[in-house]
Design an enzyme around this catalytic site. Structure first.
Site, PDB file in Angstrom:
ATOM      1  N   ASP A 111      19.886  39.193  52.953  1.00 16.46           N
ATOM      2  CA  ASP A 111      18.877  39.648  53.910  1.00 16.46           C
ATOM      3  C   ASP A 111      17.518  39.621  53.233  1.00 16.46           C
ATOM      4  O   ASP A 111      17.419  39.708  52.002  1.00 16.46           O
ATOM      5  CB  ASP A 111      19.189  41.062  54.397  1.00 16.46           C
ATOM      6  CG  ASP A 111      20.374  41.113  55.353  1.00 16.46           C
ATOM      7  OD1 ASP A 111      20.591  40.127  56.086  1.00 16.46           O
ATOM      8  OD2 ASP A 111      21.070  42.137  55.375  1.00 16.46           O
ATOM      9  N   ASP A 128      20.732  36.871  61.828  1.00 15.31           N
ATOM     10  CA  ASP A 128      20.819  38.100  62.622  1.00 15.31           C
ATOM     11  C   ASP A 128      19.924  38.006  63.856  1.00 15.31           C
ATOM     12  O   ASP A 128      20.317  38.429  64.953  1.00 15.31           O
ATOM     13  CB  ASP A 128      20.414  39.316  61.787  1.00 15.31           C
ATOM     14  CG  ASP A 128      21.294  39.534  60.581  1.00 15.31           C
ATOM     15  OD1 ASP A 128      22.469  39.095  60.612  1.00 15.31           O
ATOM     16  OD2 ASP A 128      20.823  40.149  59.602  1.00 15.31           O
TER      17      ASP A 128
END
Length: 150
Positions: A111, A128
């Site tokens: 991330d 995402d």
């Protein structure tokens, strides 16, 4: 039918490649940019959204793989749903497989986007965002279809 398979695979591969390229950039350079609202910073998430299910550790990637295969099997059974949302499902699968690939490659999902203005939001990545956009579009499309049917 061939055109639909080509479209699905094209979108799937494009999403997968873009997401993996961005993640590779962050992993290989450890790039950081701190802004007032959003920071770009490398992080490894061993769980799913908001680090939930991190306690599953190494087993989480196999649970996610099983869920992806189950969803794909369901969509093959429900061909009408797959055909009517082909691009959205290709985006979901490309993103999902990319995140699972991270778990096999890095031991966690990579991330890098961190929202921190007014409140600290979860750190997330391109995959995402694509999953959320796709699910949103599927929901909106179904609401519009339901209104037309009534």
């Amino acid at each position: 039918m061939k055109r639909q398979i080509y479209t699905f695979l094209s979108v799937f591969v494009v999403i997968l490649v873009i997401d993996q390229a961005i993640k590779y950039f962050f992993v290989s350079t450890n790039y950081q940019l701190n802004g007032e609202y959003i920071s770009l910073v490398l992080a490894y998430n061993t769980g799913v959204a908001f680090s939930m299910f991190a306690f599953l550790a190494e087993n989480l990637k196999f649970v996610q793989l099983a869920l992806i295969f189950a969803l794909f099997g369901y969509l093959l059974y429900e061909k009408k749903l797959l055909k009517s949302n082909l691009i959205n499902f290709a985006m979901i699968f490309g993103s999902g497989i990319s995140n699972i690939l991270d778990r096999f490659t890095y031991g966690a999902v990579v991330d890098y986007v961190f929202w921190h203005k007014w409140f600290e939001f979860a750190i997330f990545n391109f995959a995402d965002v694509m999953i959320n956009i796709s699910v949103f579009l599927i929901i909106i499309k179904n609401f519009i279809k339901k209104e037309k049917d009534e």
